[in-house]
Design a protein around this motif. Sequence first.
Motif, PDB file in Angstrom:
ATOM      1  N   CYS A  75       0.829  -1.206   0.000  1.00  0.00           N
ATOM      2  CA  CYS A  75       0.000   0.000   0.000  1.00  0.00           C
ATOM      3  C   CYS A  75       0.864   1.257   0.000  1.00  0.00           C
ATOM      4  CB  CYS A  75      -0.935  -0.008   1.209  1.00  0.00           C
ATOM      5  SG  CYS A  75      -2.026   1.429   1.309  1.00  0.00           S
ATOM      6  N   VAL A  76       1.862   1.288   0.852  1.00  0.00           N
ATOM      7  CA  VAL A  76       2.736   2.462   0.928  1.00  0.00           C
ATOM      8  C   VAL A  76       3.465   2.671  -0.400  1.00  0.00           C
ATOM      9  CG1 VAL A  76       4.794   3.422   2.022  1.00  0.00           C
ATOM     10  CG2 VAL A  76       2.987   2.404   3.428  1.00  0.00           C
ATOM     11  N   GLU A  77       3.980   1.611  -0.969  1.00  0.00           N
ATOM     12  CA  GLU A  77       4.680   1.735  -2.255  1.00  0.00           C
ATOM     13  C   GLU A  77       3.736   2.209  -3.353  1.00  0.00           C
ATOM     14  OE1 GLU A  77       7.871   1.580  -2.886  1.00  0.00           O
ATOM     15  OE2 GLU A  77       8.262   1.192  -0.759  1.00  0.00           O
ATOM     16  N   ASP A  78       2.504   1.693  -3.347  1.00  0.00           N
ATOM     17  CA  ASP A  78       1.522   2.125  -4.350  1.00  0.00           C
ATOM     18  C   ASP A  78       1.225   3.618  -4.228  1.00  0.00           C
ATOM     19  OD1 ASP A  78       1.360  -0.416  -5.347  1.00  0.00           O
ATOM     20  OD2 ASP A  78      -0.582  -0.891  -4.425  1.00  0.00           O
ATOM     21  N   VAL A  79       1.134   4.101  -2.999  1.00  0.00           N
ATOM     22  CA  VAL A  79       0.857   5.519  -2.783  1.00  0.00           C
ATOM     23  C   VAL A  79       1.977   6.380  -3.356  1.00  0.00           C
ATOM     24  CG1 VAL A  79       0.660   7.319  -1.011  1.00  0.00           C
ATOM     25  CG2 VAL A  79      -0.617   5.181  -0.770  1.00  0.00           C
ATOM     26  N   VAL A  80       3.207   5.984  -3.096  1.00  0.00           N
ATOM     27  CA  VAL A  80       4.352   6.759  -3.584  1.00  0.00           C
ATOM     28  C   VAL A  80       4.399   6.749  -5.115  1.00  0.00           C
ATOM     29  CG1 VAL A  80       6.866   6.925  -3.611  1.00  0.00           C
ATOM     30  CG2 VAL A  80       5.667   6.406  -1.468  1.00  0.00           C
ATOM     31  N   VAL A  81       4.122   5.596  -5.705  1.00  0.00           N
ATOM     32  CA  VAL A  81       4.115   5.512  -7.169  1.00  0.00           C
ATOM     33  C   VAL A  81       2.983   6.350  -7.751  1.00  0.00           C
ATOM     34  CG1 VAL A  81       3.723   3.965  -9.123  1.00  0.00           C
ATOM     35  CG2 VAL A  81       5.249   3.269  -7.265  1.00  0.00           C
ATOM     36  N   GLU A  82       1.806   6.247  -7.156  1.00  0.00           N
ATOM     37  CA  GLU A  82       0.630   6.919  -7.712  1.00  0.00           C
ATOM     38  C   GLU A  82       0.663   8.428  -7.523  1.00  0.00           C
ATOM     39  OE1 GLU A  82      -4.272   6.661  -7.463  1.00  0.00           O
ATOM     40  OE2 GLU A  82      -3.021   5.199  -6.381  1.00  0.00           O
ATOM     41  N   PHE A  83       1.148   8.875  -6.349  1.00  0.00           N
ATOM     42  CA  PHE A  83       1.062  10.294  -6.025  1.00  0.00           C
ATOM     43  C   PHE A  83       2.405  11.008  -5.992  1.00  0.00           C
ATOM     44  CE2 PHE A  83      -2.654   8.220  -4.111  1.00  0.00           C
ATOM     45  CZ  PHE A  83      -3.655   8.910  -4.774  1.00  0.00           C
ATOM     46  N   GLY A  84       3.484  10.256  -6.173  1.00  0.00           N
ATOM     47  CA  GLY A  84       4.790  10.886  -6.305  1.00  0.00           C
ATOM     48  C   GLY A  84       5.554  11.059  -5.017  1.00  0.00           C
ATOM     49  N   ALA A  85       4.859  11.024  -3.884  1.00  0.00           N
ATOM     50  CA  ALA A  85       5.521  11.205  -2.591  1.00  0.00           C
ATOM     51  C   ALA A  85       4.544  10.834  -1.491  1.00  0.00           C
ATOM     52  CB  ALA A  85       5.994  12.646  -2.395  1.00  0.00           C
ATOM     53  N   LEU A  86       5.090  10.616  -0.307  1.00  0.00           N
ATOM     54  CA  LEU A  86       4.282  10.441   0.898  1.00  0.00           C
ATOM     55  C   LEU A  86       4.774  11.484   1.893  1.00  0.00           C
ATOM     56  CD1 LEU A  86       2.163   8.891   2.534  1.00  0.00           C
ATOM     57  CD2 LEU A  86       3.973   7.320   3.256  1.00  0.00           C
ATOM     58  N   ASP A  87       3.907  12.451   2.196  1.00  0.00           N
ATOM     59  CA  ASP A  87       4.306  13.582   3.025  1.00  0.00           C
ATOM     60  C   ASP A  87       3.914  13.438   4.482  1.00  0.00           C
ATOM     61  OD1 ASP A  87       5.310  15.475   0.844  1.00  0.00           O
ATOM     62  OD2 ASP A  87       3.304  14.961   0.119  1.00  0.00           O
ATOM     63  N   ALA A  88       2.944  12.586   4.762  1.00  0.00           N
ATOM     64  CA  ALA A  88       2.514  12.401   6.148  1.00  0.00           C
ATOM     65  C   ALA A  88       1.759  11.095   6.286  1.00  0.00           C
ATOM     66  CB  ALA A  88       1.627  13.557   6.611  1.00  0.00           C
ATOM     67  N   VAL A  89       1.787  10.565   7.494  1.00  0.00           N
ATOM     68  CA  VAL A  89       1.021   9.377   7.851  1.00  0.00           C
ATOM     69  C   VAL A  89       0.282   9.668   9.141  1.00  0.00           C
ATOM     70  CG1 VAL A  89       1.193   7.009   8.737  1.00  0.00           C
ATOM     71  CG2 VAL A  89       2.475   7.669   6.703  1.00  0.00           C
ATOM     72  N   VAL A  90      -0.982   9.254   9.196  1.00  0.00           N
ATOM     73  CA  VAL A  90      -1.742   9.294  10.444  1.00  0.00           C
ATOM     74  C   VAL A  90      -2.127   7.865  10.792  1.00  0.00           C
ATOM     75  CG1 VAL A  90      -3.816  10.095  11.638  1.00  0.00           C
ATOM     76  CG2 VAL A  90      -2.638  11.608  10.014  1.00  0.00           C
ATOM     77  N   ASN A  91      -1.495   7.330  11.819  1.00  0.00           N
ATOM     78  CA  ASN A  91      -1.841   5.997  12.325  1.00  0.00           C
ATOM     79  C   ASN A  91      -3.075   6.128  13.204  1.00  0.00           C
ATOM     80  OD1 ASN A  91       0.396   4.228  11.445  1.00  0.00           O
ATOM     81  ND2 ASN A  91       1.656   5.596  12.687  1.00  0.00           N
ATOM     82  N   ASN A  92      -4.217   5.741  12.664  1.00  0.00           N
ATOM     83  CA  ASN A  92      -5.456   5.826  13.435  1.00  0.00           C
ATOM     84  C   ASN A  92      -6.106   4.470  13.657  1.00  0.00           C
ATOM     85  OD1 ASN A  92      -8.013   7.265  14.453  1.00  0.00           O
ATOM     86  ND2 ASN A  92      -8.767   6.079  12.706  1.00  0.00           N
TER      87      ASN A  92
END
Length: 286
Positions: A75-92
């Motif tokens: 999931c994390v890798e898909d987010v980076v590929v799809e959106f170009g970066a991961l700027d924040a995470v909220v563990n909820n």
Amino acid sequence: MPTGTRRTVLITGTSSGIGLAAAVAAARAGWNVVATMRDPGKADALREAAAKAGVSEHVHVKRLDVTDPRLVAACVEDVVVEFGALDAVVNNAGAGHVGTIELETVADVRATMEVNFFGVVEVVKAAMPHLRASGGRLVTVTSVGGVVGQPFNEAYCAAKFAVEGYMEALAPVAAAVGVAVSVVEPGAVGSEFIANLGLDIPAYVAAAGPYAPALTHYLDRTTQAFAAAQTVDDAAAPIVDVLTAERPPFRVQTSPQARAFTGLKLADLDGSAVQSLTGGWVTASS
């Protein structure tokens, strides 16, 4: 694809409650939100709330079970590929649990730790390289139960204490590589949290043996506390504040009641004040 110049935040546990409210609030605050949940089939409430707020195009639902390491990494890798970066995470994402050790199995305790603690660790493990690359934010929703141990919440509080300790220890290390770490501590929140426990309360009390009187007092007190609970929108607002603050605090409570409750513990050097308070939760009032 990336949504304009919006930064991207991944939020876990967004099918209801604080996670849903935080996803919508973050989108309204200018974030591109990846809203994850174990079962995307339960995303209707989130989609309806996002549409009502006019932010549907900025809320992207993805499947994620935080207890599955392969799904987390993918999931994390898909987010980076799809959106170009991961700027924040909220563990909820998390799950409540009511019980005491004589009335449950060690497997029950392990399962509570798995979702509430190790699930957080799995997400952090996968996300940190990308947050380091973006100079991002790592926000974790814990609980006042991560500061004050509460009767019949042994496993849940143990997991939340573990998360608080983990993040407090990680924070200076993450800061050294440009990642800001914060924990957000709600108290009672008017969400589906209690309903999701799935307890048959009369049957549970009937099976509690010598613990039945204390359990009854605890459940009565807790029912009253949730009757005056904070709204999910109010609880979610500090999460967005932490995401957008120039210098986010490490620890923030979501209400005056939560601040007073956790403040008691943080100023209680010998533990007597907390024991006196919570002891009253399981005995008859005079």
